[in-house]
Enzyme design. Sequence first.
Site, PDB file in Angstrom:
ATOM      1  N   TYR A   1       0.850  -1.196   0.000  1.00  0.00           N
ATOM      2  CA  TYR A   1       0.000   0.000   0.000  1.00  0.00           C
ATOM      3  C   TYR A   1       0.879   1.238   0.000  1.00  0.00           C
ATOM      4  O   TYR A   1       1.834   1.318   0.764  1.00  0.00           O
ATOM      5  CB  TYR A   1      -0.907   0.025   1.232  1.00  0.00           C
ATOM      6  CG  TYR A   1      -2.345  -0.280   0.862  1.00  0.00           C
ATOM      7  CD1 TYR A   1      -3.018   0.547  -0.023  1.00  0.00           C
ATOM      8  CD2 TYR A   1      -3.002  -1.381   1.382  1.00  0.00           C
ATOM      9  CE1 TYR A   1      -4.334   0.275  -0.376  1.00  0.00           C
ATOM     10  CE2 TYR A   1      -4.314  -1.664   1.032  1.00  0.00           C
ATOM     11  CZ  TYR A   1      -4.973  -0.829   0.148  1.00  0.00           C
ATOM     12  OH  TYR A   1      -6.257  -1.091  -0.210  1.00  0.00           O
TER      13      TYR A   1
ATOM     14  N   ASP B   1      -5.624  14.132 -25.279  1.00  0.00           N
ATOM     15  CA  ASP B   1      -5.757  12.739 -24.847  1.00  0.00           C
ATOM     16  C   ASP B   1      -4.972  11.884 -25.851  1.00  0.00           C
ATOM     17  O   ASP B   1      -5.446  11.599 -26.946  1.00  0.00           O
ATOM     18  CB  ASP B   1      -7.238  12.353 -24.830  1.00  0.00           C
ATOM     19  CG  ASP B   1      -7.471  10.909 -24.428  1.00  0.00           C
ATOM     20  OD1 ASP B   1      -6.504  10.115 -24.458  1.00  0.00           O
ATOM     21  OD2 ASP B   1      -8.619  10.557 -24.100  1.00  0.00           O
TER      22      ASP B   1
ATOM     23  N   GLU C   1      -0.511   4.848  -0.564  1.00  0.00           N
ATOM     24  CA  GLU C   1      -1.275   6.071  -0.823  1.00  0.00           C
ATOM     25  C   GLU C   1      -0.386   7.289  -0.619  1.00  0.00           C
ATOM     26  O   GLU C   1       0.356   7.358   0.365  1.00  0.00           O
ATOM     27  CB  GLU C   1      -2.469   6.198   0.129  1.00  0.00           C
ATOM     28  CG  GLU C   1      -3.607   5.272  -0.193  1.00  0.00           C
ATOM     29  CD  GLU C   1      -3.699   4.135   0.786  1.00  0.00           C
ATOM     30  OE1 GLU C   1      -2.624   3.668   1.233  1.00  0.00           O
ATOM     31  OE2 GLU C   1      -4.820   3.727   1.100  1.00  0.00           O
TER      32      GLU C   1
ATOM     33  N   ARG D   1      -1.120  -2.416 -18.797  1.00  0.00           N
ATOM     34  CA  ARG D   1      -2.423  -1.751 -18.851  1.00  0.00           C
ATOM     35  C   ARG D   1      -2.457  -0.633 -17.812  1.00  0.00           C
ATOM     36  O   ARG D   1      -2.281  -0.880 -16.619  1.00  0.00           O
ATOM     37  CB  ARG D   1      -3.508  -2.791 -18.549  1.00  0.00           C
ATOM     38  CG  ARG D   1      -4.927  -2.359 -18.746  1.00  0.00           C
ATOM     39  CD  ARG D   1      -5.799  -3.569 -18.945  1.00  0.00           C
ATOM     40  NE  ARG D   1      -5.405  -4.220 -20.175  1.00  0.00           N
ATOM     41  CZ  ARG D   1      -5.754  -3.813 -21.401  1.00  0.00           C
ATOM     42  NH1 ARG D   1      -6.541  -2.762 -21.556  1.00  0.00           N
ATOM     43  NH2 ARG D   1      -5.325  -4.448 -22.464  1.00  0.00           N
TER      44      ARG D   1
ATOM     45  N   THR E   1      -2.433   6.386 -22.270  1.00  0.00           N
ATOM     46  CA  THR E   1      -2.445   5.028 -21.747  1.00  0.00           C
ATOM     47  C   THR E   1      -1.076   4.432 -22.042  1.00  0.00           C
ATOM     48  O   THR E   1      -0.407   4.826 -23.005  1.00  0.00           O
ATOM     49  CB  THR E   1      -3.536   4.140 -22.372  1.00  0.00           C
ATOM     50  OG1 THR E   1      -3.338   4.088 -23.784  1.00  0.00           O
ATOM     51  CG2 THR E   1      -4.928   4.653 -22.056  1.00  0.00           C
TER      52      THR E   1
ATOM     53  N   LYS F   1      -1.179   0.743 -25.159  1.00  0.00           N
ATOM     54  CA  LYS F   1      -1.544   0.666 -26.579  1.00  0.00           C
ATOM     55  C   LYS F   1      -0.254   0.743 -27.403  1.00  0.00           C
ATOM     56  O   LYS F   1       0.537  -0.197 -27.372  1.00  0.00           O
ATOM     57  CB  LYS F   1      -2.545   1.771 -26.931  1.00  0.00           C
ATOM     58  CG  LYS F   1      -3.885   1.638 -26.175  1.00  0.00           C
ATOM     59  CD  LYS F   1      -4.889   2.672 -26.630  1.00  0.00           C
ATOM     60  CE  LYS F   1      -6.263   2.486 -25.985  1.00  0.00           C
ATOM     61  NZ  LYS F   1      -6.380   3.173 -24.677  1.00  0.00           N
TER      62      LYS F   1
HETATM   63  N1  DSN Z   1     -11.074   0.731 -25.340  1.00  0.00           N
HETATM   64  C1  DSN Z   1     -10.114   1.675 -25.881  1.00  0.00           C
HETATM   65  C2  DSN Z   1      -9.948   1.517 -27.338  1.00  0.00           C
HETATM   66  O1  DSN Z   1     -10.123   0.413 -27.809  1.00  0.00           O
HETATM   67  O2  DSN Z   1      -9.630   2.467 -28.031  1.00  0.00           O
HETATM   68  C3  DSN Z   1     -10.466   3.072 -25.512  1.00  0.00           C
HETATM   69  O3  DSN Z   1     -10.707   3.164 -24.167  1.00  0.00           O
END
Ligand code: DSN
Length: 445
Positions: A60, A213, A62, A248, A239, A242
Amino acid sequence: MSPHDASSPFAGWLGADPEVARLVEEEMARQSSTLQLIASENFTSPAVLAASGSVLTNKYAEGYPGRRYYGGNRVIDEVEELARERAKALFGAEHANVQPHAGANANLAVYQALVEPGDTILAMRLDHGGHLTHGSPASITSKIWRFVAYGVTAASDDPERPGEVIDFDQVADLAKREQPRLIVAGSTAYARTIEPGPFREIADEVGALFMFDAAHPAGLIAGGAHPSPVGVADVVTLTTHKTLRGPRGGAILCRADLAKKVDGAVFPGLQGGPLEHVVAAKAVAFREASQPEFGAYTAAVVANAKALASALADEGFRLVSGGTDNHMLLVDLRPFDAELTGKEAQEVLDRSGITLNRNTIPDDPRSPFVTSGLRLGTAAETTAGMGPDEMRGIAGLIGRTLRARGDEAALAEVRREVAALCGAFPPYPTLTGAATPTGAAPTTG
Ligand code: DSN
């Protein structure tokens, strides 16, 4: 006997939980024997797998490095500080928050940091490529803030002036009329480069803040295959799983003067204890993305997307906006077969071992559950080592599958060819099973 003794039946995956171990092994087999063309997915390295499967999950923490609420965080502080410094260096940012559990959390935290409830945010329409957190009626974001949406221009046959690109006249008009507190750029289904400069100019004209974003292009930005919004936008969310090819999760980059507000909005504003095993895996991914090979990987991702787009056009599909500049393609199925929906195409391609997702196209007459389009991406199979020749082959397999969709023998033949292709490009050649990520050599692009 401790359940963690090597002699314990609970030591190792298979002894500990054969049911879950079997499912992980099955998923490994699925990922290795079928084509992974979902634009938001990738094959992360064994080093990332190992970090995210480490004992750091037990802790933990925080708070932030040097300011934790619980004891015992000396090592965790070093882990998170390393991740923050690597993120800042990779993207040239003044401040990084690496705690968001996901891109959606990163977006929510930024809204919370910068926009009062009820204030206006200008973002992209969901059915033109925006994300749920850009104000979809189904998302909590639209219940807290007032969203106004811009979209893309109409489709065009003129190769000199391609349509279905961000309508900056509309962005500017809406910004002047609605006086948003925040303008959001970024998309989940837009195959063209998103230039941050025009958004900055419009934001400055109306005194709005600007958030980019970068969930999808984060890896392309790190590798130099997409213009960087860092230093142009006030805040960049991303993110890590990707195109960035990490675990993730999410992250936020911002100017130093916004750091306190952003950090407070992530914790305690939105989240509790950070996932420090994932933070460690993010640090691994940031380091991997800083290597020269990663730049070559991102260039190959884009080259593969262009090759796939051109070969799909030869098969009779229409590419929304006429093509792609990034890792992603959005396909309009209607010129190929007016009766074929995105839902049916996704399902039949799944049976051939080709994994992708249905997607609305701009002004889609069908519902988001049915759709007239497909979204494809090349980030994962480029990691596995595929190139333009394989992309052209994949376009042919997609065309054959969708033309022969009632013919089980033809689908079985495609499935065999897909398995042979995937067998030649294993994503995890050094991993023999889900039980043993540690110690394996990382894959390269
Ligand atoms: N689920 C993601 C995507 O496939 O682009 C976006 O959150």
